[in-house]
Design an enzyme around this catalytic site. Structure first.
Site, mmCIF file in Angstrom:
data_model
loop_
_atom_site.group_PDB
_atom_site.id
_atom_site.type_symbol
_atom_site.label_atom_id
_atom_site.label_comp_id
_atom_site.label_asym_id
_atom_site.label_seq_id
_atom_site.Cartn_x
_atom_site.Cartn_y
_atom_site.Cartn_z
ATOM 1 N N LYS A 235 0.776 -1.152 -0.108
ATOM 2 C CA LYS A 235 0.037 -0.138 0.041
ATOM 3 C C LYS A 235 0.943 1.301 -0.092
ATOM 4 C CE LYS A 235 -1.937 1.329 4.050
ATOM 5 N NZ LYS A 235 -1.490 2.835 4.426
ATOM 6 N N ASN A 236 1.643 1.266 0.799
ATOM 7 C CA ASN A 236 2.598 2.535 1.210
ATOM 8 C C ASN A 236 3.728 2.662 0.031
ATOM 9 O OD1 ASN A 236 0.997 2.874 3.290
ATOM 10 N ND2 ASN A 236 2.436 2.448 4.885
ATOM 11 N N ARG B 189 -5.250 10.424 4.370
ATOM 12 C CA ARG B 189 -3.969 11.396 4.984
ATOM 13 C C ARG B 189 -3.159 11.720 3.772
ATOM 14 N NH1 ARG B 189 -0.045 12.532 6.897
ATOM 15 N NH2 ARG B 189 -0.102 14.409 8.267
ATOM 16 N N CYS C 278 -5.686 11.850 13.315
ATOM 17 C CA CYS C 278 -5.742 10.626 12.605
ATOM 18 C C CYS C 278 -6.080 9.699 13.795
ATOM 19 C CB CYS C 278 -4.713 10.045 11.694
ATOM 20 S SG CYS C 278 -4.518 8.352 11.467
ATOM 21 N N ARG D 287 -0.890 14.071 13.394
ATOM 22 C CA ARG D 287 -0.044 13.834 12.109
ATOM 23 C C ARG D 287 -0.095 15.228 11.451
ATOM 24 N NH1 ARG D 287 -1.735 8.236 9.595
ATOM 25 N NH2 ARG D 287 0.350 8.345 8.527
ATOM 26 N N ASP E 243 3.877 0.379 12.160
ATOM 27 C CA ASP E 243 2.865 -0.249 11.791
ATOM 28 C C ASP E 243 2.586 -1.934 12.178
ATOM 29 O OD1 ASP E 243 2.174 2.018 10.320
ATOM 30 O OD2 ASP E 243 3.000 1.272 8.389
ATOM 31 N N ILE F 297 6.747 6.506 17.489
ATOM 32 C CA ILE F 297 6.438 7.192 16.095
ATOM 33 C C ILE F 297 4.986 7.759 16.397
ATOM 34 C CG2 ILE F 297 6.158 7.051 13.614
ATOM 35 C CD1 ILE F 297 8.993 6.226 14.766
ATOM 36 N N ARG G 179 -8.710 -0.723 4.226
ATOM 37 C CA ARG G 179 -7.891 0.190 3.856
ATOM 38 C C ARG G 179 -6.536 -0.260 3.453
ATOM 39 N NH1 ARG G 179 -9.072 6.018 6.173
ATOM 40 N NH2 ARG G 179 -7.689 6.193 4.687
HETATM 41 N N1 EPU Z 1 5.658 14.217 11.321
HETATM 42 C C1 EPU Z 1 5.637 15.614 11.754
HETATM 43 N N2 EPU Z 1 5.574 16.380 10.641
HETATM 44 C C2 EPU Z 1 5.472 16.516 9.404
HETATM 45 C C3 EPU Z 1 5.186 14.745 8.999
HETATM 46 C C4 EPU Z 1 5.366 13.568 10.027
HETATM 47 O O1 EPU Z 1 5.983 15.842 12.854
HETATM 48 O O2 EPU Z 1 5.212 17.228 8.474
HETATM 49 C C5 EPU Z 1 5.951 13.051 12.503
HETATM 50 C C6 EPU Z 1 4.604 12.308 12.425
HETATM 51 O O3 EPU Z 1 3.551 13.187 13.333
HETATM 52 C C7 EPU Z 1 5.105 11.079 12.943
HETATM 53 C C8 EPU Z 1 6.698 10.955 12.353
HETATM 54 O O4 EPU Z 1 6.837 12.383 12.010
HETATM 55 O O5 EPU Z 1 5.208 11.171 14.457
HETATM 56 C C9 EPU Z 1 6.656 10.097 11.360
HETATM 57 O O6 EPU Z 1 5.581 10.154 10.329
HETATM 58 P P1 EPU Z 1 5.786 9.940 8.724
HETATM 59 O O7 EPU Z 1 5.759 11.179 8.100
HETATM 60 O O8 EPU Z 1 7.090 9.042 8.612
HETATM 61 O O9 EPU Z 1 4.905 9.065 8.408
HETATM 62 P P2 EPU Z 1 3.913 9.212 7.114
HETATM 63 O O10 EPU Z 1 4.457 9.507 6.166
HETATM 64 O O11 EPU Z 1 2.711 9.889 7.717
HETATM 65 C C10 EPU Z 1 3.949 6.520 6.476
HETATM 66 C C11 EPU Z 1 2.981 5.461 6.294
HETATM 67 C C12 EPU Z 1 2.329 4.966 7.750
HETATM 68 C C13 EPU Z 1 3.537 4.523 8.514
HETATM 69 C C14 EPU Z 1 4.649 5.757 8.828
HETATM 70 C C15 EPU Z 1 5.998 5.555 9.541
HETATM 71 C C16 EPU Z 1 1.951 5.896 4.080
HETATM 72 C C17 EPU Z 1 0.785 6.115 3.478
HETATM 73 N N3 EPU Z 1 1.845 5.906 5.591
HETATM 74 O O12 EPU Z 1 3.131 7.634 7.121
HETATM 75 O O13 EPU Z 1 1.813 3.987 7.379
HETATM 76 O O14 EPU Z 1 3.070 4.297 9.784
HETATM 77 O O15 EPU Z 1 4.867 6.339 7.340
HETATM 78 O O16 EPU Z 1 6.532 4.599 8.781
HETATM 79 O O17 EPU Z 1 3.139 5.570 3.886
HETATM 80 C C18 EPU Z 1 -0.141 2.444 7.638
HETATM 81 O O18 EPU Z 1 0.036 2.008 6.700
HETATM 82 O O19 EPU Z 1 -0.951 2.205 8.535
HETATM 83 C C19 EPU Z 1 0.359 3.774 8.123
HETATM 84 C C20 EPU Z 1 -0.031 4.606 8.909
#
Ligand code: EPU
Length: 438
Positions: free
Chosen positions: A29-30, A103, A127, A132, A326, A348, A419
């Site tokens: 997915k990701n 998101r 979320c 987030r 995850d 995280i 999802r």
């Molecule tokens: N964060 C910030 N500011 C930002 C972006 C992130 O403070 O602008 C913080 C977040 O709040 C979190 C940390 O940084 O505490 C890491 O977040 P990250 O941005 O790496 O996560 P993401 O890109 O929103 C993706 C996956 C998630 C997975 C995380 C961590 C996708 C679509 N989502 O989310 O997947 O948990 O990386 O590996 O790629 C899932 O598949 O169930 C899922 C939630």
């Protein structure tokens, strides 16, 4: 999402039976979502093979269509093939309904800025798994020269020209790294990103873009520095590609924890073996034995008997290659029926313990000692209950608990599970579980 799962809201299972058999792991997915977004940069036809048939991929398809691109989905040999043709896109306003539902739609910002120079999008919002924010996404795009205005819930980003620069993220974010890469690919000059996220879904995006004609170089000490160098190319240099999506390491991990919890031996085909080191280490620590078959890229897990399943003492979630957030809930579910104590620290996301209440209703012994720490003490058995999924990975973990529990468990609100898991009940049924959609 298969036809079976689309119209159902419940998964029902009778637990207590070991798993046995073979399943193929769906596409990630990701990894699929950002690659779909990247197709907006390519004024040509891109074929993405082996995509998972899940709600989030459908939402992303709808968002991409809303820009004027053509999106077609067909069933391929291994999963769903998606053809995206972005030759005539002109719409840079993304429909709120789908943005708020998913998101990760925020990664369309970088692609649309690169392609059209402008994007209107709503804040994706919080979320269930925690705050987030998207400050790092906006930081990366602004550093590349985008002007960004926010009013209430709306974001408007505009760039006459994106210009390569040096960007140092204060901490690693998967989405912010992907958004910045998408915007930098066609920026003028060179962009150097430091402390980029190292998750395989970031390198998969770079591989797709390079195949499409981008010039992205992952530095040789990437795993230490998180350094990515992007030499901008003109938009017209990007061309259509035929690309295979990488298998889903989180789905694979979910099924491995299910086998630990329920017992038995399972074989997973299409396994992303190099992405699973930290997960296999934990499972080995809990008594699992692995055999990897390179000839057909499959992995067999021999789970220990319940009496020999033991908890490791401590695990914390971390950025890649650490233990993935995850898989924290799937591990938690397996730990409930393992001997001894496990302390889990979630580093995280702040609200990933919502599943604990449901596990406790099934008889689990879990103490939440702080916002980020929980201690699980294994019990000899869980009891089947009617439980409710509140989010994707927690929902999958409740299915794991149900497979390990005695009696009947139902998991409702499976729209969350759909999802990310194409056919979780169908896959466990293939592994011999007494499970079905209701
Ligand atoms: N964060 C910030 N500011 C930002 C972006 C992130 O403070 O602008 C913080 C977040 O709040 C979190 C940390 O940084 O505490 C890491 O977040 P990250 O941005 O790496 O996560 P993401 O890109 O929103 C993706 C996956 C998630 C997975 C995380 C961590 C996708 C679509 N989502 O989310 O997947 O948990 O990386 O590996 O790629 C899932 O598949 O169930 C899922 C939630």
């Amino acid at each position: 999402m298969s036809q079976t799962t689309q119209n159902t809201r419940l998964i029902r299972m009778e637990g207590g039976y070991p798993l046995e058999g073979t399943v193929r792991i769906q596409g990630s997915k990701n990894a699929t979502l950002p690659v779909m977004a990247a197709c907006l940069l390519v004024s040509d036809k891109c074929v993405l093979r082996g995509c998972p048939q899940i709600t989030d991929v459908m939402y992303m398809g709808t968002l991409i269509k809303s820009t004027g691109a053509k999106v077609e989905q067909t069933m391929g040999v291994n999963g769903m093939d998606i053809v995206i043709e972005s030759t005539d896109i002109q719409e840079c306003r993304l429909p709120s309904r789908y943005v708020s539902a998913m998101r990760s739609s925020v990664i369309l910002m970088g692609a649309l800025l690169g392609r059209l120079g402008e994007v209107y999008v709503d804040y994706p919002g919080g979320c269930v798994i925690g705050e987030r924010p998207i400050n790092l996404h906006l930081y990366g795009l602004e550093k590349l020269g985008a002007q960004i205005w926010t009013e209430g819930n709306h974001i408007h980003a505009y760039a006459d020209e994106l210009i390569g620069t040096e960007i140092r993220f204060p901490f690693s974010s998967v989405g912010a790294t992907q958004n910045t890469i998408l915007a930098a690919v066609t920026a003028k000059g060179t962009t150097v990103i430091w402390n980029a996220a190292k998750e395989p879904e970031v390198t998969a995006l770079c591989a797709f873009l390079n195949q499409a004609g981008a010039d992205i170089r992952i530095h040789k000490d990437f795993m230490e520095s998180g350094k990515i160098v992007i030499h901008g190319v003109e938009l017209c240099r990007l061309h259509g590609v035929d690309y295979c999506v990488v298998p889903d390491r989180i789905v694979a991990g979910t099924y491995l924890f299910a086998a630990l919890a329920a017992g038995g031996n399972i074989t997973l085909e299409n396994i992303p073996i190099s992405h699973l080191d930290s997960v296999c280490e934990v499972i080995t620590g809990m008594g699992g034995i692995f055999s990897y078959h390179a000839d057909n890229n499959s992995l067999t897990l021999y789970a220990p008997n319940r009496s020999e399943l033991r908890n490791i003492s401590y695990i914390e979630t971390d950025i890649y290659p650490g233990f993935p957030t995850d898989l924290q809930s799937p591990l938690l579910a397996a730990a409930c029926v393992a001997n001894g104590k496990l302390m889990i620290k979630e580093k995280i996301f702040s609200s990933r313990f919502k599943i604990i209440e449901e596990l406790q209703r099934m008889g689990a012994d879990i103490a939440v000692t702080s916002e980020e720490c929980a201690i699980v003490t294994g019990v000899s058995t869980l009891e089947g209950r009617n439980v409710i999924a509140k989010e994707l990975r927690g929902g999958a973990a409740l299915v794991i608990a149900g497979l390990a529990a005695e009696g009947i468990t139902t998991v409702s609100d499976i729209c969350y599970i759909n999802r990310g898991y194409q056919d979780i009940a169908g896959d466990f049924a293939k592994l011999g579980a007494r499970i079905s959609y209701d």
